[in-house]
Design a protein around this motif. Sequence first.
Motif, PDB file in Angstrom:
ATOM      1  N   GLU A   1      15.966 -17.192   8.880  1.00  0.00           N
ATOM      2  CA  GLU A   1      16.161 -15.895   8.222  1.00  0.00           C
ATOM      3  C   GLU A   1      17.635 -15.519   8.159  1.00  0.00           C
ATOM      4  N   MET A   2      18.385 -15.796   9.224  1.00  0.00           N
ATOM      5  CA  MET A   2      19.817 -15.477   9.253  1.00  0.00           C
ATOM      6  C   MET A   2      20.577 -16.255   8.188  1.00  0.00           C
ATOM      7  N   TYR A   3      20.357 -17.561   8.099  1.00  0.00           N
ATOM      8  CA  TYR A   3      21.054 -18.387   7.118  1.00  0.00           C
ATOM      9  C   TYR A   3      20.639 -18.020   5.694  1.00  0.00           C
ATOM     10  N   GLU A   4      19.364 -17.725   5.509  1.00  0.00           N
ATOM     11  CA  GLU A   4      18.893 -17.346   4.176  1.00  0.00           C
ATOM     12  C   GLU A   4      19.553 -16.050   3.726  1.00  0.00           C
ATOM     13  N   LEU A   5      19.593 -15.054   4.603  1.00  0.00           N
ATOM     14  CA  LEU A   5      20.261 -13.791   4.267  1.00  0.00           C
ATOM     15  C   LEU A   5      21.746 -14.002   3.987  1.00  0.00           C
ATOM     16  N   ALA A   6      22.412 -14.823   4.793  1.00  0.00           N
ATOM     17  CA  ALA A   6      23.850 -15.059   4.635  1.00  0.00           C
ATOM     18  C   ALA A   6      24.162 -15.730   3.301  1.00  0.00           C
ATOM     19  N   THR A   7      23.404 -16.759   2.928  1.00  0.00           N
ATOM     20  CA  THR A   7      23.697 -17.460   1.669  1.00  0.00           C
ATOM     21  C   THR A   7      23.344 -16.619   0.452  1.00  0.00           C
ATOM     22  N   ARG A   8      22.255 -15.871   0.522  1.00  0.00           N
ATOM     23  CA  ARG A   8      21.899 -14.979  -0.599  1.00  0.00           C
ATOM     24  C   ARG A   8      22.955 -13.881  -0.763  1.00  0.00           C
ATOM     25  N   ASP A   9      23.417 -13.334   0.370  1.00  0.00           N
ATOM     26  CA  ASP A   9      24.432 -12.283   0.348  1.00  0.00           C
ATOM     27  C   ASP A   9      25.737 -12.818  -0.244  1.00  0.00           C
TER      28      ASP A   9
ATOM     29  N   SER B   1      17.186 -27.878   4.976  1.00  0.00           N
ATOM     30  CA  SER B   1      17.484 -26.506   4.578  1.00  0.00           C
ATOM     31  C   SER B   1      17.973 -25.690   5.775  1.00  0.00           C
ATOM     32  N   PHE B   2      18.689 -24.603   5.489  1.00  0.00           N
ATOM     33  CA  PHE B   2      19.173 -23.653   6.503  1.00  0.00           C
ATOM     34  C   PHE B   2      20.118 -24.331   7.505  1.00  0.00           C
ATOM     35  N   VAL B   3      21.140 -24.998   6.949  1.00  0.00           N
ATOM     36  CA  VAL B   3      22.114 -25.722   7.765  1.00  0.00           C
ATOM     37  C   VAL B   3      23.498 -25.171   7.478  1.00  0.00           C
ATOM     38  N   HIS B   4      24.283 -24.976   8.538  1.00  0.00           N
ATOM     39  CA  HIS B   4      25.679 -24.574   8.395  1.00  0.00           C
ATOM     40  C   HIS B   4      26.544 -25.703   8.940  1.00  0.00           C
ATOM     41  N   ILE B   5      27.433 -26.222   8.075  1.00  0.00           N
ATOM     42  CA  ILE B   5      28.371 -27.264   8.472  1.00  0.00           C
ATOM     43  C   ILE B   5      29.762 -26.645   8.397  1.00  0.00           C
ATOM     44  N   GLY B   6      30.506 -26.706   9.476  1.00  0.00           N
ATOM     45  CA  GLY B   6      31.803 -26.052   9.569  1.00  0.00           C
ATOM     46  C   GLY B   6      32.918 -26.739   8.801  1.00  0.00           C
ATOM     47  N   LYS B   7      34.158 -26.314   9.075  1.00  0.00           N
ATOM     48  CA  LYS B   7      35.354 -26.850   8.429  1.00  0.00           C
ATOM     49  C   LYS B   7      35.766 -28.169   9.079  1.00  0.00           C
ATOM     50  N   ASN B   8      36.393 -29.036   8.276  1.00  0.00           N
ATOM     51  CA  ASN B   8      36.972 -30.305   8.759  1.00  0.00           C
ATOM     52  C   ASN B   8      35.960 -31.163   9.502  1.00  0.00           C
ATOM     53  N   VAL B   9      34.740 -31.185   9.026  1.00  0.00           N
ATOM     54  CA  VAL B   9      33.675 -31.977   9.640  1.00  0.00           C
ATOM     55  C   VAL B   9      33.520 -33.275   8.859  1.00  0.00           C
ATOM     56  N   VAL B  10      33.165 -34.342   9.543  1.00  0.00           N
ATOM     57  CA  VAL B  10      32.832 -35.603   8.892  1.00  0.00           C
ATOM     58  C   VAL B  10      31.398 -35.940   9.279  1.00  0.00           C
ATOM     59  N   ILE B  11      30.540 -36.062   8.269  1.00  0.00           N
ATOM     60  CA  ILE B  11      29.146 -36.458   8.484  1.00  0.00           C
ATOM     61  C   ILE B  11      29.054 -37.918   8.044  1.00  0.00           C
ATOM     62  N   GLY B  12      28.800 -38.816   8.983  1.00  0.00           N
ATOM     63  CA  GLY B  12      28.783 -40.255   8.721  1.00  0.00           C
ATOM     64  C   GLY B  12      27.637 -40.695   7.832  1.00  0.00           C
ATOM     65  N   ARG B  13      27.773 -41.925   7.340  1.00  0.00           N
ATOM     66  CA  ARG B  13      26.781 -42.502   6.430  1.00  0.00           C
ATOM     67  C   ARG B  13      25.390 -42.537   7.054  1.00  0.00           C
ATOM     68  N   PHE B  14      24.423 -42.169   6.255  1.00  0.00           N
ATOM     69  CA  PHE B  14      23.001 -42.200   6.593  1.00  0.00           C
ATOM     70  C   PHE B  14      22.616 -41.283   7.755  1.00  0.00           C
ATOM     71  N   ALA B  15      23.478 -40.336   8.099  1.00  0.00           N
ATOM     72  CA  ALA B  15      23.085 -39.338   9.097  1.00  0.00           C
ATOM     73  C   ALA B  15      21.973 -38.480   8.494  1.00  0.00           C
TER      74      ALA B  15
ATOM     75  N   VAL C   1      22.284 -24.110   2.337  1.00  0.00           N
ATOM     76  CA  VAL C   1      23.192 -24.952   3.115  1.00  0.00           C
ATOM     77  C   VAL C   1      24.630 -24.544   2.802  1.00  0.00           C
ATOM     78  N   THR C   2      25.431 -24.372   3.843  1.00  0.00           N
ATOM     79  CA  THR C   2      26.842 -24.069   3.691  1.00  0.00           C
ATOM     80  C   THR C   2      27.645 -25.253   4.216  1.00  0.00           C
ATOM     81  N   ILE C   3      28.560 -25.756   3.377  1.00  0.00           N
ATOM     82  CA  ILE C   3      29.421 -26.861   3.772  1.00  0.00           C
ATOM     83  C   ILE C   3      30.848 -26.333   3.768  1.00  0.00           C
ATOM     84  N   GLY C   4      31.516 -26.395   4.918  1.00  0.00           N
ATOM     85  CA  GLY C   4      32.831 -25.797   5.101  1.00  0.00           C
ATOM     86  C   GLY C   4      33.958 -26.538   4.408  1.00  0.00           C
ATOM     87  N   GLU C   5      35.139 -25.926   4.462  1.00  0.00           N
ATOM     88  CA  GLU C   5      36.330 -26.479   3.827  1.00  0.00           C
ATOM     89  C   GLU C   5      36.699 -27.840   4.398  1.00  0.00           C
ATOM     90  N   SER C   6      37.167 -28.715   3.509  1.00  0.00           N
ATOM     91  CA  SER C   6      37.688 -30.042   3.884  1.00  0.00           C
ATOM     92  C   SER C   6      36.689 -30.875   4.674  1.00  0.00           C
TER      93      SER C   6
END
Length: 187
Positions: A170-178, A113-127, A98-103
């Motif tokens: 597979e893409m996210y797994e390769l990116a995070t391992r790299d 698993s295998f989630v990309h969260i961008g920059k300046n995102v707000v994930i609300g409670r219990f999402a 899992v990648t969690i972006g800046e701010s």
Amino acid sequence: MELPVLSFNKQNYIQTASNIVSRKSVICGSQNIVLGGKTIIDDECVIRGDLRRIGGPNTVAVAIGRYCLLSKGSVIRPPYKTYKGVFSYYPMKIGDHVTIGESTIVEAASIGSFVHIGKNVVIGRFAIIKECCYIADDTIIPPNTVIPSFSIYEGTPGTFNSELPECTQEMYELATRDYYTKFVPQA
């Protein structure tokens, strides 16, 4: 496009057997936080393990999987609510790769698993964010939202935009391992 080697100053990071944690991050209640391994916690990240349900001595507030990246300035805090007059925090689980972006601020109940969260995102409670998802930069996910697998969400409030391909895992797994492999101490 191949990721370049990203070097960091060894004095600014704590390197455990398998995790790399910035000394400039704020980790409260570390005894209530579980890191799965090969996780990078960057500068100015805040993880609130002290916000946990009062109960047994082994209550985990935040569980983070393997090969996760918490970018600069991200805030991870467990969701909370008042139920029958009692205020309580609930545990948060973040999957592997899992990648969690800046701010970005995260108060989700769970992130698959295998989630990309961008920059300046707000994930609300219990999402709840299922596996293999992409949350675009500057998106606000309202509380109690369930995001299905292989979804791209964007906007304010976040809405479904399109689907991800089946090779997303597979893409996210390769990116995070790299990223983890190329995040090395300066010589």
